[in-house]
Scaffold this motif. Structure first.
Motif, PDB file in Angstrom:
ATOM      1  N   UNK A  33       0.828  -1.195   0.000  1.00 33.68           N
ATOM      2  CA  UNK A  33       0.000   0.000   0.000  1.00 33.68           C
ATOM      3  C   UNK A  33       0.866   1.249   0.000  1.00 33.68           C
ATOM      4  N   UNK A  83      -4.144  10.897 -13.423  1.00 36.98           N
ATOM      5  CA  UNK A  83      -4.689  11.074 -12.076  1.00 36.98           C
ATOM      6  C   UNK A  83      -3.692  11.840 -11.211  1.00 36.98           C
ATOM      7  N   UNK A 110     -13.978   7.836   2.625  1.00 39.14           N
ATOM      8  CA  UNK A 110     -13.882   6.397   2.515  1.00 39.14           C
ATOM      9  C   UNK A 110     -12.656   5.871   3.260  1.00 39.14           C
ATOM     10  N   UNK A 113      -8.760   0.293   2.205  1.00 41.75           N
ATOM     11  CA  UNK A 113      -8.459  -1.073   2.619  1.00 41.75           C
ATOM     12  C   UNK A 113      -7.603  -1.148   3.866  1.00 41.75           C
ATOM     13  N   UNK A 166       3.413  -3.761  -6.071  1.00 33.72           N
ATOM     14  CA  UNK A 166       2.634  -4.894  -6.581  1.00 33.72           C
ATOM     15  C   UNK A 166       3.052  -5.178  -8.021  1.00 33.72           C
ATOM     16  N   UNK A 261     -12.480  -5.878   1.913  1.00 31.64           N
ATOM     17  CA  UNK A 261     -11.570  -5.880   0.764  1.00 31.64           C
ATOM     18  C   UNK A 261     -12.335  -5.589  -0.525  1.00 31.64           C
TER      19      UNK A 261
ATOM     20  N   UNK B 170     -13.183   1.597  -4.184  1.00 23.38           N
ATOM     21  CA  UNK B 170     -12.989   0.168  -3.963  1.00 23.38           C
ATOM     22  C   UNK B 170     -11.816  -0.022  -2.991  1.00 23.38           C
ATOM     23  N   UNK B 171     -12.045  -0.669  -1.838  1.00 20.90           N
ATOM     24  CA  UNK B 171     -10.953  -0.825  -0.867  1.00 20.90           C
ATOM     25  C   UNK B 171      -9.707  -1.462  -1.468  1.00 20.90           C
ATOM     26  N   UNK B 172      -9.880  -2.437  -2.357  1.00 18.61           N
ATOM     27  CA  UNK B 172      -8.721  -3.108  -2.935  1.00 18.61           C
ATOM     28  C   UNK B 172      -7.903  -2.157  -3.795  1.00 18.61           C
ATOM     29  N   UNK B 174      -6.615   0.493  -2.989  1.00 19.19           N
ATOM     30  CA  UNK B 174      -5.461   0.981  -2.241  1.00 19.19           C
ATOM     31  C   UNK B 174      -4.203   0.210  -2.596  1.00 19.19           C
ATOM     32  N   UNK B 175      -4.378  -1.068  -2.887  1.00 16.46           N
ATOM     33  CA  UNK B 175      -3.218  -1.905  -3.198  1.00 16.46           C
ATOM     34  C   UNK B 175      -2.924  -1.906  -4.688  1.00 16.46           C
ATOM     35  N   UNK B 176      -3.990  -1.918  -5.483  1.00 18.99           N
ATOM     36  CA  UNK B 176      -3.800  -2.116  -6.916  1.00 18.99           C
ATOM     37  C   UNK B 176      -3.559  -0.805  -7.656  1.00 18.99           C
ATOM     38  N   UNK B 177      -3.705   0.332  -6.960  1.00 19.18           N
ATOM     39  CA  UNK B 177      -3.404   1.614  -7.582  1.00 19.18           C
ATOM     40  C   UNK B 177      -4.254   1.850  -8.822  1.00 19.18           C
TER      41      UNK B 177
END
Lengths: 319, 194
Positions: A33, A83, A110, A113, A166, A261, B170-172, B174-177
């Protein structure tokens, strides 16, 4: 009573191992993150979605403390997204249109995650970490977030060992069947990125732009005129926003549900004539629409089709 | 099971019973299903302790164990200390400490507390009945759904625009950018037509 002592130690070790597994996984996710927020990188990745494979380029640069990102496809229509911290510009040159939207206000709105409670996450998913593997010519650690039931998809992820970025993400169902994949083929991390790489290939002047007139307004969940009679286990309504339809004037109510999630969005807009019930499948995304009392309800999310349908059917107007 | 019998099983596992006591216990194990069940479970626990069993056990294993343990009172302070219990005191103390650690972790699973993540949310306090939790089989339900992919590009394009807004919340994400924006960028009517 030596045995009793042994047993208690054994169980304590077992519980500790579970807790450590959770903590280790969460620490890695946290690092991912942070990497998504703090790194400059330039990469080409594959998006595998059913039978479709797209090759895209993503560039990210932090300039004077501000993040700039650009994503575009290397094939087909030259659509792209740019963005920054406040806005998202969507370029649709084939339609001669563009849209500027406001980004989610993470400070006041919001929770995101990583702010989610681990309990909520582990109620619905099993977290674990695996071995190191090679992805995009880099060492990556494998993280699994697998669904505990059929109401949600899970993730298999590979994060860069050195930076936490990632590198590969596979959305999977409960049987670990791949539904959608992102995978970097090449990525350069921390290199000097020229400003020109963050400029759109289509001039903004060439498009007709639609803007959000104002940021979405968050309203207390209880104040919504809509409610759910039931929800798939694990999902909660976490936010309600009032906003304009992207690239339109129509006001929408945007309800956001999550299981810690996965996110599901429910959009409610007024319509003049009833619309048929419809289900759409666009890769990993399922969408369900139906009309209720002169409103069109559209439920979208990277969740199984049955989930968007259940959520859509459970929505009713308060009396 | 009586505490005497637990003692005997424990001693038998530790090889501290003499020959005749061992034979007597084996006879009892042969004739008593409940005792045999305890014996099997104790062996499993001992194997776990020796790391002979992977800690990744079948789902529900730990719940079953807790259930069983709760039915089997453990004496932490035995009145007498015969030879075969010589390690019970220090071991039990260590065990209690370790257990409390485990229980504390269980009761308070780690929550990320970074200041940057310490955000207020509008999380609903609205109680909504949860639909029953399926362990599996939703895929067959899903297969039964009529997924009438629209040939109307406007419908799909509309959903695509809504997805841009959805991505932001979407909470996910945050990780997937930016990766989920690939769906918007890669959207190609020529390819996506059903």
């Amino acid at each position: 009573m030596k045995l009793a002592g042994h047993l208690l130690i054994a169980f304590s070790l077992l519980w500790l191992s579970y807790a450590w597994a959770d903590e280790q996984s969460l620490a890695l996710l946290k690092r991912m993150n942070q990497a998504a927020g703090n790194l400059d990188f330039d990469g080409v990745f594959l998006h595998v979605n059913g039978n479709n494979i797209e090759t895209l380029r993503v560039i990210r640069k932090i300039q004077n403390g501000k993040v700039l990102e650009r994503l575009y496809s290397l094939n087909g229509n030259p659509r792209e997204v740019i963005r920054d911290a406040e806005r998202v510009w969507c370029f649709m040159p084939e339609r001669k249109m563009g849209h500027v939207g406001m980004r989610a206000d993470k400070q006041t709105g919001f929770p995101g995650f990583m702010a989610s409670n681990l309990d909520k996450l582990t109620e619905n998913y099993i977290l674990s970490t695996g071995d190191f593997e090679r992805v995009a010519d880099r060492n990556a650690v494998h993280i699994q977030i697998l669904p505990r039931d059929a109401y949600r998809y899970g993730y298999e992820m590979w994060a860069d060992k050195e930076t936490g970025l990632l590198l590969k993400s596979v959305l999977v169902d409960q049987q670990k069947n791949a539904i959608e994949q992102y995978m970097f083929a090449i990525v350069n991390i921390g290199l000097n990125i020229p400003d020109s790489d963050l400029q759109p290939m289509t001039s903004k002047d060439e498009l007709e732009w639609h803007n959000d007139k104002k940021p979405p307004e968050m309203i207390p969940v209880g104040d919504s005129p809509w409610q759910f009679n039931s929800l798939p286990a694990g999902y909660d309504l976490i936010n309600v926003l009032q906003r304009a339809m992207p690239m339109g004037e129509q006001q929408l109510e945007h309800m956001i549900l999550s299981d810690g999630l996965a996110g599901v969005s429910v959009f409610i807009e007024k319509i003049n004539k009833p619309s048929d019930v419809s289900m759409e499948k666009m890769g990993a995304v399922n969408a369900y629409s139906r009309s209720v009392d002169g409103n069109l309800i559209t439920v979208v999310g990277e969740v199984p089709a049955a989930v968007v349908k259940l959520i859509g059917e459970a929505l009713t107007r308060k009396h | 099971m009586s505490s005497d019998m637990k003692e005997k099983l424990s001693a038998f596992m530790d090889g501290e019973l003499d020959h005749s006591e061992s034979l007597e216990l084996i006879d009892q194990l042969n004739s008593d299903d409940e005792l045999r069940g305890h014996w099997q479970r104790y062996n499993t626990y001992a194997s776990v302790l020796k790391d002979e069993v992977s800690p990744v056990l079948s789902s529900g294993f730990s719940e079953k164990v807790i259930q069983k343990l709760s039915q089997e009172p453990v004496q932490f302070a035995p009145a007498a200390m015969p030879k075969r219990r010589r390690l019970a005191g220090p071991m039990a103390g260590l065990a209690v400490a370790a257990s409390l650690m485990g229980i504390a972790i269980l009761l308070q699973k780690p929550v990320i507390n970074d200041a940057s993540e310490d955000q207020t949310s509008n999380v609903a306090q609205v109680s909504v009945p949860a639909l029953p939790l399926p362990k599996s089989g939703l895929s067959s339900t899903e297969a039964g759904l009529i997924v009438a992919n629209s040939k109307n590009e406007n419908v799909r394009e509309r959903i695509n625009r809504l997805l841009v807004e959805h991505n932001e919340y979407n909470p996910a994400g945050d990780m997937t950018g930016m990766l989920p924006y690939s769906r918007f960028v890669g959207y190609n009517p020529r390819v996506d037509k059903p």
